[in-house]
Scaffold this active site. Structure first.
Site, PDB file in Angstrom:
ATOM      1  N   GLU A 265      46.062  26.023  45.824  1.00  0.00           N
ATOM      2  CA  GLU A 265      45.865  27.376  46.360  1.00  0.00           C
ATOM      3  C   GLU A 265      45.038  27.387  47.642  1.00  0.00           C
ATOM      4  OE1 GLU A 265      45.469  26.551  43.182  1.00  0.00           O
ATOM      5  OE2 GLU A 265      46.650  27.911  41.933  1.00  0.00           O
TER       6      GLU A 265
ATOM      7  N   PHE B   3      41.945  34.465  28.989  1.00  0.00           N
ATOM      8  CA  PHE B   3      42.355  33.201  29.609  1.00  0.00           C
ATOM      9  C   PHE B   3      42.625  33.405  31.103  1.00  0.00           C
ATOM     10  CE2 PHE B   3      45.848  30.179  30.677  1.00  0.00           C
ATOM     11  CZ  PHE B   3      45.091  29.017  30.607  1.00  0.00           C
ATOM     12  N   GLN B   4      42.018  32.558  31.897  1.00  0.00           N
ATOM     13  CA  GLN B   4      42.160  32.597  33.361  1.00  0.00           C
ATOM     14  C   GLN B   4      41.760  33.943  33.961  1.00  0.00           C
ATOM     15  OE1 GLN B   4      46.090  31.004  34.372  1.00  0.00           O
ATOM     16  NE2 GLN B   4      45.215  28.950  34.396  1.00  0.00           N
TER      17      GLN B   4
ATOM     18  N   LYS C 234      48.549  41.775  35.621  1.00  0.00           N
ATOM     19  CA  LYS C 234      49.904  41.360  35.249  1.00  0.00           C
ATOM     20  C   LYS C 234      50.759  42.535  34.773  1.00  0.00           C
ATOM     21  CE  LYS C 234      52.188  37.728  32.567  1.00  0.00           C
ATOM     22  NZ  LYS C 234      51.959  36.602  31.631  1.00  0.00           N
TER      23      LYS C 234
ATOM     24  N   MET D 194      30.773  13.002  61.596  1.00  0.00           N
ATOM     25  CA  MET D 194      29.805  13.921  62.186  1.00  0.00           C
ATOM     26  C   MET D 194      28.501  13.928  61.389  1.00  0.00           C
ATOM     27  SD  MET D 194      29.186  15.809  64.724  1.00  0.00           S
ATOM     28  CE  MET D 194      30.549  16.588  65.582  1.00  0.00           C
TER      29      MET D 194
END
Lengths: 575, 91
Positions: A63, A125-126, A175, A489
């Site tokens: 993602e 969940f999630q 959802k 760097m």
């Protein structure tokens, strides 16, 4: 029986069956041609609509890659990038990219999936509270709870993302909303109060602009700082006309490289921590500084208290909160860069050129006396030389994407930029891992353009999975890994400011990058110190992606450098 | 120096979170607060008492608050009317 509603589109009639279909319909109306995304449980309805409508979704492999790709797309086109991610980890993985877009003022709409409305707040969940997480790093965010206002919110989001100072907007989509079967969204038109719903823009303050014009043209040592706001406003043409009318020298920031052609005698290069000698000395010596669309960040104005100490400062920015934030401003103007530059062009025609020939001579002397330079080393490939060679091979016209670190600064110094929207880099957040997915977005935005990615051996490993997207979509991107086997760097800072204690910055082993490319069915080549120029020429003759590894000296430094907290004229590494 | 911010904002979920986040980021403590919706319920009026040490930080904060999408108007006041403000909260 399913409730259905027909939504007329420009090119026919499309039957809508779910909230997700409505969403895709609105995206089409907004001119969205492709999205970057990754499916998951909470966005199953959305991706079902993508499937049924054959919507062009670029399937990234992470993602974070989706958001950076959308950033690359947006930076290359000026259009708003669109992202779909799922809830929970999908949303949190997107957070880095959202923050990156916020700091670099990139218009994005990120749709995050969410658990159903009834499950929100129950540690489902999630489930994460992505609204709270993204509040400080978005221009605006929404969670859709009612179908009625769904289309209006999406349209408002597009306006907000692209208007005023652009930025990211998150829309959290439960959802059940995405899978709902709407009967009717109502036919009311979108009504957004311009005053309240989008960042306010104002007419140019003419009296202040007149004062700026007079002061600028009276100045003996005038200087223009042209920032990303000039690019965002598509005001490059106006800027070039204006500065040439009055022979005004120009400095760019990292993200605005290309605002002036590299070869233009009025262009002093990038200013700031790794900017050119003449640019930083010009900041120190100038007596009038006009900043158009730059936010005076700390990599540019390295010591705000001692920045441009002899100058009256004028600052034009579309975001009022930038005025006086870092540097005290004598002439503040809230305006779009294009509006302001157009005003200058229209209202200064009769004004005489200022008398600053000596100043231009001084700038040119600095340029000649302290040119950018590097030492060739027998049997070694110097990163600066590789970048210069790529500049020649691409005639300075490629879209250049970088990751973050030393290579990013070398690219800023040595690639001969000449057009707007040419450099795509993570300026504000400095996000390692940005480069590869951003290059994908840039290539998809303009397939006809040569796209070159410069990346370090550290950064490539942060989002390397996106090589699979290049394979899948058969993109022609030239990937050049400048491999110094260190986090260069950070190592440079450790060497300079931490007595060479190289804590965790030297890799004690690396993957075989050539084999890694081949694993993704991408051609991989390692440059040899003897024949690297010929090999590079062959690479750029290829019509497909090639990953090129150039092993560079591990201890190569980026110079000039201004130590943190030091003023701009205190440059290290200058002969 | 103590300040009172009177901020009229859209009456929507998360608006206060976004607003207070601006203060949190700058390590500014909210010493008192009152929030009420307008009669039409479309907006809320929030009053915060805060302390901002430096004048230029205050000026920047003013502009950052003013540019928030959900902020409809914002007023700043010094604490000369502090007593009345607290009294209004009691009422």
């Amino acid at each position: 029986m399913l409730a259905r509603r027909e939504v007329k589109e420009q090119d026919g009639v499309h039957t809508v069956s779910t909230g997700s279909d409505v969403l895709l319909g609105i995206l089409k109306q907004q001119g969205v041609e492709l999205i970057f995304g990754y499916p998951g449980g909470a966005v199953l309805p959305l991706y079902d609509a993508v499937y049924r409508q054959a919507f062009n979704n670029i399937l990234v492999r992470h993602e974070q890659g989706a958001v950076h790709a959308a950033e690359g797309y947006a930076k290359a086109t000026g259009k708003t990038g669109v992202v779909f991610v799922t809830s929970g980890p999908g949303a949190t993985n997107a957070v880095t990219g959202i923050a990156d877009a916020m700091l670099d003022s990139i218009p994005l709409i990120v749709f995050t999936g969410q658990v159903g409305c009834d499950s929100i707040g129950k540690d489902a969940f999630q489930e994460v509270d992505i609204l709270s997480m993204t509040a400080p790093i978005t221009k605006q965010n929404y969670q859709i709870h009612e179908l009625d206002n769904f289309p209006k919110i999406i349209e408002e989001a597009f306006k907000i993302a692209a208007s005023g100072r652009p930025g990211p907007v998150v829309i959290d989509l439960p959802k059940d909303i995405a899978s709902s079967l709407p009967d009717d969204f109502g036919d009311e038109k979108l009504v957004i109060s311009e005053e309240h719903s989008v960042q306010r823009t104002r007419n140019v303050d003419e009296s202040m602009m007149l004062k700026i014009s007079e002061a600028l043209l009276k100045a003996k040592k005038p200087l223009i700082l042209a920032g990303g706001g000039v690019l965002a406003a598509n005001a490059v043409s106006e800027l070039r006309k204006f500065v040439h009318r009055f022979d005004l020298p120009v400095i760019s920031t990292l993200v605005s490289l290309g605002v002036m052609p590299d070869k233009d005698f009025l262009f002093l290069g990038m200013g700031g921590m790794h900017g050119s000698y003449q640019a930083n000395m010009a900041f120190y010596e100038c007596d009038f500084l006009l900043n158009i669309g730059s936010r005076f960040d700390d990599r540019l104005a390295t010591n705000a208290a001692k920045f441009a100490p002899h100058a009256h400062v004028a600052h034009i920015d579309i975001d009022a909160s930038e005025l006086g934030k870092v540097i005290s401003t004598d002439f503040p103007v809230v305006a779009d860069a294009k509006d302001a530059l157009s005003w200058f062009l229209s209202n200064t025609e009769q004004m005489p050129k200022g008398e600053h020939v000596q100043w231009l001579q001084q700038l040119n002397d600095w340029r000649k006396k302290h040119p950018k330079h590097y030492e060739e080393q027998e049997g070694k490939i110097k990163p600066q030389a590789v970048i210069e060679e790529v500049g020649k091979l691409t005639n300075g016209d490629a879209t250049i994407v970088t990751d973050v670190g030393q290579h990013q600064m070398w690219v800023a110094q040595y690639y001969p930029f000449k057009r707007s929207h040419q450099i795509i880099t993570s300026g504000g957040l400095g996000t390692m891992g940005f480069g590869l997915p951003a290059a994908i977005g840039a290539k998809l935005a303009a397939p006809e353009k040569e796209v070159v990615l410069f990346v370090g051996d550290g950064g490539i490993q942060m989002t390397v999975e996106e090589l699979d997207v290049i394979r899948e979509y058969k993109l022609n991107i030239k990937i050049i890994i400048l491999n110094n086997k260190t986090l260069g760097m950070v190592r440079q800072w450790q060497d300079l400011f931490y007595e060479k204690r190289r804590s965790q910055t030297v890799f004690n082993g690396q993957p075989d990058f050539i084999k890694l490319a081949q694993a993704y069915s991408i051609k991989g080549l390692k440059l040899s110190p003897q024949h690297w120029r010929e090999t590079l020429a062959d690479v750029f003759a290829e019509k497909e992606s090639v990953l090129v590894e150039a092993e560079i000296p591990a201890l190569e430094q980026v110079y000039p450098m201004i130590a943190p907290g030091q003023p701009n004229q205190a440059m290290m590494g200058v002969d | 120096m103590h300040e009172i911010i009177i901020c009229k904002m859209k009456n929507r979920v998360g608006v206060l979170n976004r607003f207070t986040g601006l203060l949190t980021r700058r390590n500014i403590n909210i010493e008192s607060a009152s929030i009420n919706s307008t009669p039409d319920n479309k907006a809320v009026v929030a009053k915060f008492k805060i302390q901002v040490a430096k004048a230029h930080e205050r000026e920047h904060l003013k502009r950052v608050i003013a540019k928030q999408i959900d902020v409809l108007s914002v007023q700043w006041d010094d604490c000369k009317n502090d007593l009345e403000f607290e009294h209004a909260i009691v009422k």
